[in-house]
Design an enzyme around this catalytic site. Sequence first.
Site, PDB file in Angstrom:
ATOM      1  N   ASP A 121     -13.439  -3.871   9.083  1.00  0.00           N
ATOM      2  CA  ASP A 121     -12.312  -3.112   9.604  1.00  0.00           C
ATOM      3  C   ASP A 121     -12.181  -3.426  11.096  1.00  0.00           C
ATOM      4  O   ASP A 121     -13.172  -3.336  11.836  1.00  0.00           O
ATOM      5  CB  ASP A 121     -12.574  -1.614   9.407  1.00  0.00           C
ATOM      6  CG  ASP A 121     -11.366  -0.906   8.848  1.00  0.00           C
ATOM      7  OD1 ASP A 121     -10.312  -0.964   9.495  1.00  0.00           O
ATOM      8  OD2 ASP A 121     -11.480  -0.287   7.784  1.00  0.00           O
ATOM      9  N   ASP A 222      -6.627  -2.126  11.153  1.00  0.00           N
ATOM     10  CA  ASP A 222      -6.215  -0.730  11.188  1.00  0.00           C
ATOM     11  C   ASP A 222      -4.899  -0.551  11.963  1.00  0.00           C
ATOM     12  O   ASP A 222      -4.772  -1.059  13.086  1.00  0.00           O
ATOM     13  CB  ASP A 222      -7.334   0.068  11.880  1.00  0.00           C
ATOM     14  CG  ASP A 222      -7.161   1.554  11.747  1.00  0.00           C
ATOM     15  OD1 ASP A 222      -7.205   2.047  10.621  1.00  0.00           O
ATOM     16  OD2 ASP A 222      -6.983   2.227  12.794  1.00  0.00           O
ATOM     17  N   GLU A 264      -2.748  -3.189   8.118  1.00  0.00           N
ATOM     18  CA  GLU A 264      -2.264  -1.888   7.630  1.00  0.00           C
ATOM     19  C   GLU A 264      -0.928  -1.599   8.322  1.00  0.00           C
ATOM     20  O   GLU A 264      -0.892  -1.379   9.533  1.00  0.00           O
ATOM     21  CB  GLU A 264      -3.281  -0.793   7.964  1.00  0.00           C
ATOM     22  CG  GLU A 264      -2.893   0.548   7.361  1.00  0.00           C
ATOM     23  CD  GLU A 264      -3.617   1.745   7.971  1.00  0.00           C
ATOM     24  OE1 GLU A 264      -3.630   2.812   7.342  1.00  0.00           O
ATOM     25  OE2 GLU A 264      -4.154   1.620   9.103  1.00  0.00           O
ATOM     26  N   HIS A 338      -9.261   5.052   1.361  1.00  0.00           N
ATOM     27  CA  HIS A 338      -9.965   6.228   1.879  1.00  0.00           C
ATOM     28  C   HIS A 338      -9.018   7.253   2.501  1.00  0.00           C
ATOM     29  O   HIS A 338      -9.466   8.317   2.917  1.00  0.00           O
ATOM     30  CB  HIS A 338     -10.996   5.771   2.925  1.00  0.00           C
ATOM     31  CG  HIS A 338     -10.339   5.112   4.092  1.00  0.00           C
ATOM     32  ND1 HIS A 338      -9.681   3.903   3.987  1.00  0.00           N
ATOM     33  CD2 HIS A 338     -10.189   5.498   5.384  1.00  0.00           C
ATOM     34  CE1 HIS A 338      -9.167   3.580   5.155  1.00  0.00           C
ATOM     35  NE2 HIS A 338      -9.461   4.532   6.022  1.00  0.00           N
ATOM     36  N   ASP A 339      -7.723   6.933   2.613  1.00  0.00           N
ATOM     37  CA  ASP A 339      -6.746   7.867   3.194  1.00  0.00           C
ATOM     38  C   ASP A 339      -5.860   8.495   2.119  1.00  0.00           C
ATOM     39  O   ASP A 339      -4.965   9.281   2.465  1.00  0.00           O
ATOM     40  CB  ASP A 339      -5.817   7.134   4.174  1.00  0.00           C
ATOM     41  CG  ASP A 339      -6.545   6.628   5.406  1.00  0.00           C
ATOM     42  OD1 ASP A 339      -7.528   7.250   5.822  1.00  0.00           O
ATOM     43  OD2 ASP A 339      -6.120   5.588   5.946  1.00  0.00           O
TER      44      ASP A 339
HETATM   45  C1  NOJ Z   1      -5.882   4.332   9.504  1.00  0.00           C
HETATM   46  C2  NOJ Z   1      -7.209   4.561   8.875  1.00  0.00           C
HETATM   47  O1  NOJ Z   1      -7.187   4.075   7.570  1.00  0.00           O
HETATM   48  C3  NOJ Z   1      -7.484   6.050   8.978  1.00  0.00           C
HETATM   49  O2  NOJ Z   1      -8.598   6.435   8.208  1.00  0.00           O
HETATM   50  C4  NOJ Z   1      -7.657   6.389  10.429  1.00  0.00           C
HETATM   51  O3  NOJ Z   1      -7.793   7.782  10.583  1.00  0.00           O
HETATM   52  C5  NOJ Z   1      -6.453   5.922  11.250  1.00  0.00           C
HETATM   53  N1  NOJ Z   1      -5.995   4.623  10.892  1.00  0.00           N
HETATM   54  C6  NOJ Z   1      -6.790   5.900  12.707  1.00  0.00           C
HETATM   55  O4  NOJ Z   1      -7.664   4.839  12.981  1.00  0.00           O
END
Ligand code: NOJ
Length: 586
Positions: A121, A222, A264, A338-339
């Site tokens: 990441d 990210d 992302e 994970h989000d």
């Molecule tokens: C995206 C990540 O996937 C998430 O888990 C994170 O809180 C935010 N970016 C900030 O880095």
Amino acid sequence: MKVSFAFLYYTGFEMKKQEGSMRWRKKWWQSSVVYQVYPRSFADSNGDGMGDIPGITGKIKYLKELGVDVLWICPVYQSPQDDNGYDISDYRAIYPEFGTMQDMEELITKCQDNGIKIIMDLVVNHTSDEHPWFIEAKKSTENPYRDYYIWRKGKDGQPPNDLKSNFGGSAWEYSPETGEYYLHFYSKKQPDLNWENPKLRQEIYDMMNWWLDQGIAGFRMDVIDLIGKIPDQKIKENGPMLHSYLQEMNEATFGSRDSMTVGECWGATPEIGRMYTDPKRKELSMIFQFEQIQLDKKAGGQRWDLKPLDLPDLKRVFSKWQTELEGHGWNSLFWNNHDLPRIVSRWGNDGAYRVLSAKMLATLLHGMKGTPYIYQGEEIGMTNVPFRTIEEFPDIETQNIYKERLKAGFTKEETMHAIRAKARDNARTPMQWNSTENAGFTEGIPWYRVNPNYTKINVEQARKDPDSIFYHYQKLISLRKENDIMVYGTYYLLFPEDEDLYIYTRTLGTEQWLIVCNFHEKTRTFRCKQSGQVLLSNYKDTPALDKMTELRPYEAVIYRMERKDVSREVHAQDHSSDFEFDIELE
Ligand code: NOJ
């Protein structure tokens, strides 16, 4: 209601042209399947209740058995853990509870020995406020690191403007040392970096090269679409310099290596997706776009403003991306990370049809064109948590949103209903390895409660059952390894308006597959005159295509079309020819 769809075969030079251009584009990551590990919740090797790097190393055999070839490891760097590691205070050190640099080297080497690549990441939109750069930067306006971050004077004792943080509240935080505000699109412990500063950019490229030299194969980037922000004009995503920065980064780091990158990009449209991923532009291998993921929220609302998913909408969005990136870029395919909440609870059925619906969702996704991502636990059909109270959802975003929604006038009931459906805590419970205490995740006290359904849903049980979701994923992965059509075949959607069935074809040269998925519990009549052989189904007794009369709840099948004239090439999108097959639905 009876609808039929005529699908036509076509012989043409268009396909040859496409294949020709495709050939020079073939890359290892196009035929790969990626497995995402959230280290904190994957496997704990030392009993401190927190997953760690040796824990991941200990599961390489399992990952190999599943068949994946790339691991995406969520942040393991030194961090105060305000946002579970997405707040980095040292990019070249490992957070001690996850292990050491030596553990990381061992993981990389052992993965390499097993033919598995690692992508890390890359969190470079922001750092932790405990990063030495920020500690320096906040000291004075003259500090050499000041310009690594974004500072503005307030207006009449208020923040410079009304930009919002993605975790709720203002995106500006007052810093008493200098009397100015700094920008943070996430928590106030995650100050945003100033990408306009060339010195900062060079530091990041050096760090990326350092990691590539450790033997990793690339990066998941990210919130990379935020790095071109212009806060004074309230531009967050897709700022004017974004693609220039990525081209510069590509040239300075991974571009000269045989790497894989995935950005992302919450704000991407297919047009923007092409900019990132067209190989000619030398930016990224692929991106995560989130258009489909946002279809169950009300228009104009936040993701907490729930709305049921409409299947034709999902088809429209997926098909748009499949079609518009064809020949111009590359898609990623994912349901979970994970989000996000667990897909089987979200758009499948985590009750009586958990196994069937999880397999249907897997078939639908892996059948499409792109690189599939599996999030830990998805391959055994892990579900959302059954927890009730806000105290049971520890994530920083969930906690902030809870307060914010109550302040905005939503009731506790409404707020908790949305949180249960959408909170990212759902994805973060420990991996369920077996039915012993704490699901075999740890011998200590887990940092986050195990989902109580671990006694039934776990890896050990899945491996014992030849009909498990695990083996379905394994078959999907091996089908991809054995059939170029699954990697390179063109996608074409049938019956765009049908509300239950998602039906599409993949076509490559003289070969064609038909993927038929019943997205719902309702049984539907389905007849087709063509013959086709079942390559994979989630029911044991799915008949050959011409014998099919109905699609049962969540039934999902991949058919290989049997063709009389196999010398003819097939073209997915062209309707102007001599050869057709009929599907009838009722
Ligand atoms: C995206 C990540 O996937 C998430 O888990 C994170 O809180 C935010 N970016 C900030 O880095």
